[in-house]
Design an enzyme around this catalytic site. Structure first.
Site, short mmCIF file in Angstrom:
data_model
loop_
_atom_site.label_atom_id
_atom_site.label_comp_id
_atom_site.label_asym_id
_atom_site.label_seq_id
_atom_site.Cartn_x
_atom_site.Cartn_y
_atom_site.Cartn_z
N GLU A 60 0.81 -1.21 0.00
CA GLU A 60 0.00 0.00 0.00
C GLU A 60 0.85 1.27 0.00
OE1 GLU A 60 -0.69 -2.69 1.86
OE2 GLU A 60 -2.56 -3.31 0.90
N HIS A 129 -11.05 -5.04 7.45
CA HIS A 129 -11.57 -4.74 6.12
C HIS A 129 -12.64 -3.65 6.21
CE1 HIS A 129 -9.69 -8.52 5.01
NE2 HIS A 129 -10.02 -8.34 3.75
#
Lengths: 325, 366
Positions: A60, A129
């Site tokens: 990321e 998530h």
């Protein structure tokens, strides 16, 4: 005009912006051939080519750092963080780097980056998530944070985000991806990045919400209508900046405010809205400001989601409490 | 008991494959008499002058900091071959992503010196880069520039532009996740980036041996599938040659290169209170001073009849005058305005920030 899901509206926006501006690039984990884990980038690589829509290695910080470099070379990157719960890996590149480049360079460089990411509870994901982390990013100066609540706004806000010369975090609530359909124009259009939406007008109480909580707020207002309470529902649409004027005008009219967020209570967007009303609109109030939030814990294990997430009933109860004050 | 099939010690032996490239002896003689640098006499002199410029700038900056006329300063003496010779390879359209010790390269790449001084003092005008300056300001977050360099390099590749992104970090920087993500992304995209690790032996006080079990830092390239080279970072000719070949290799479409320069900072980490005596010995310092990059290059140029002591004295005087002019300029800069900070936070100013701007403008007008 056709009835479309939010995911389809998002794909349309990406497709049209890729076609309109050759500097737009879409990339991230699995966004290429696979079309994204939610299919938000379905067929985009086939249509626009592997140089415009591509997979990245799985990292990321690398994805957002890559975006910074590409923006410096004149591109308009639209990176995807596969789930916003993974954003902690990229926090320096978001908060320490891209959000302050315009500032650090005294206004001589721009970072037209739109970071898309799914988030939000109610779909039984594994840990990390579903977390609502918008409060963390809303605190970052120089960064815009957008959270659509419906397919129409999703398309118009995403197009505005991609065209904005400021970096934008664009958060897509997973539960909204396919659960609702709405009329979405086929042609391109924009929805401004600093304007809240009055979803439903009312006179007795203002319910301020964003993302998936807008639906809970609307359901609560329907319930309240049965009790002869006229509730106004304001959808923030952008949590940074916050459209202060729309909120204040509504509270001035109703004299009561309930703020709803899916995130835990501590230091979030709701706190900011409450502070705003206290600061600039306290004399409009007939009762204390009410807040409906998740409990102050990390996001729960999925079997406990429905007990943890705020819902219509919580909003109705808080509204009644405020009305009876 | 059956014989083990894995030889673990053998599996981690890369050390022998990464030997530092050295071209110039400490006496300033070419180690391979048949090899000649790909630089004209004028270019050799120019390279050395830039190194003298950097050493002079370091001496003056240290004094100016002590006098309170400069702010944050990370000393550079000792690292001239590593910094200046690598930068000497690059062209104006190449993009530099420096770390905080890499101010000399940034200035040589086109940042006016007075702006570097403004940055040191903490004035935003130091970072208002001319449009044609292909650079980011010095990076503070260790390693963050590595992933950004991969992005700039990918941008060049997508545009078909024949330039490289080049970036620097220290030995400590190679322990960061961003270091690995940067070289790995650039490798995966085969993007033209030159990653330089300036291994000066210490991350503030922590010695290189405590950063990693790897025998060299150059070998970290192996895992990313890109070439890694170790070079004598006190040898300007070696650093120049290695960087030049790396740039050519990257521009030919072969992807990024990682270069580890073995160097040393004579001074402290920064002038903000670091005392190297706490973690380095005088013996170690002396060892590195004997390998000084300026001494070596000076001897080489003198042996070729290209440089004399008088040339250097005159040049140093000229550099000091240039530094004086720049420092005088920054001492007369207008005070910074919070209203301008607010204006630069977003490109399109939100209403709430506009209200703050008006509030500060009113204050500032008083």
């Amino acid at each position: 005009m056709a009835n479309k899901t939010m995911i389809k509206a998002i794909t349309d926006a990406l497709d049209q912006e890729l076609a309109r501006d050759e500097k737009v690039l879409v990339f991230g984990e699995d966004v290429g051939k696979n079309g994204g884990v939610f299919r938000a980038t379905e067929n985009l690589q086939a249509t626009h080519g592997e140089e415009r829509v591509f997979d990245t290695p799985l990292a990321e910080s690398g994805i957002i750092g890559l975006s910074a470099g590409l923006a410096l070379e004149g591109f308009r990157p639209v990176p995807e963080i596969q789930f916003f719960g993974f954003v902690f890996e990229a926090m320096d590149q978001i908060a320490g780097q891209i959000s302050r480049i315009h500032f650090r360079l005294g206004g001589t460089r721009e970072m037209p980056i739109t970071i898309r990411a799914p988030f939000g509870g109610g779909v039984h994901t594994p840990e990390l998530h579903a977390d609502s982390l918008e409060g963390l990013v809303a605190q970052i100066p120089g960064l815009r944070v957008v959270i659509p609540s419906n397919p129409y706004d999703a398309k118009g806000l995403l197009i505005s985000a991609i065209r904005s010369d400021d970096p934008v975090v664009f958060l897509e609530h997973m539960k909204l991806y396919r659960s609702i359909k709405a009329e979405v124009p086929d042609e391109e259009y924009t929805v401004p990045l600093d304007k809240a939406n009055i979803v439903k007008e009312g006179t007795d109480l203002t319910i301020i919400a964003y993302g998936a909580m807008v639906q809970e707020a609307v359901k609560a207002s329907d319930e309240l209508a049965k009790q002869n309470v006229s509730a106004e529902v304001v959808d923030l649409r952008t949590v940074s900046p916050i459209d202060e004027e729309t909120i204040l005008e509504s509270v001035k009219k109703t004299g009561r405010a309930v703020i709803v967020q899916e995130a835990p209570k501590q230091a979030g967007v709701g706190s900011q809205v409450a502070a705003l009303i206290a600061e600039r609109g306290i004399l409009y109030l007939k009762a204390p400001i009410g807040r409906v939030t998740a409990p102050n814990t990390p996001y729960p294990f999925s079997e406990a989601e429905s007990d943890w997430l705020p819902n219509k009933k919580d909003v109705v109860e808080k509204a009644q409490e405020i009305l009876e004050y | 008991m059956s014989k083990k099939i894995i030889d673990f010690e053998q599996l981690k032996k890369f050390d022998d494959e990464f030997k530092p490239v050295q071209l110039l002896s400490t006496e300033g003689k070419l180690l391979e008499p048949d090899w000649k640098p790909d630089l004209s006499d004028e270019e050799l002199v120019e390279l050395f002058k830039q190194m003298v410029w950097s050493r002079t700038l370091d001496e003056r900056s240290t004094k100016l900091n002590r006098q309170g006329r400069l702010g944050f300063y990370a000393p550079t003496a000792g690292e001239e071959a590593s910094q200046i010779a690598s930068n000497f390879v690059m062209e104006k359209e190449d993009f530099i992503l420096p770390a905080y010790r890499d101010v000399p390269q940034l200035v040589l790449h086109g940042l006016p010196l007075y702006q570097a001084f403004l940055w040191s003092r903490g004035h935003v005008d130091g970072n208002k880069y001319p449009a044609e300056l292909r650079a980011l300001p010095p990076q503070i977050i260790i390693g963050a520039q590595y992933v950004q360099a991969a992005g700039v390099a990918l941008g060049f590749k997508l545009k078909g532009q024949k330039n490289v992104a080049y970036t620097y970090t220290g030995d400590g920087g190679t322990s960061q996740g961003d270091f690995y993500e940067g070289i790995n992304f650039a490798g995966a995209f085969q993007a033209p980036a030159i990653f330089v690790i300036q291994n000066n032996g210490y991350a503030i006080s922590v010695p290189r041996s405590k950063q990693t079990a790897a025998g060299t830092l150059a070998q970290k390239a192996v895992a990313a599938g890109i070439p890694g080279i170790q070079v004598d970072g006190m040898d300007a000719l070696a650093v120049y040659e290695v960087t030049k070949e790396a740039r050519d290799y990257a521009l030919a479409g072969n992807g990024p290169v990682l270069i580890e320069t073995l160097t040393y900072r004579y001074g402290p980490h920064t002038l903000s209170g670091d005392d190297p005596k706490r973690y380095r010995t005088k013996e170690t310092d002396d060892l590195w001073v004997k390998r000084d990059p300026l001494v070596r290059m000076r001897l080489y140029l003198e042996s070729k009849g290209l440089w004399k002591q008088e040339d250097e004295e005159a040049y140093v005087e000229q550099v000091r005058a240039e530094i004086n002019e720049a420092i005088n300029k920054v001492e007369n800069m207008p005070k910074q305005k919070i209203s301008e900070y607010l204006k630069n936070t977003f490109k399109d100013t939100p209403a709430e920030i506009q209200r703050e701007i008006e509030k500060f403008e009113e204050k500032e007008a008083k």
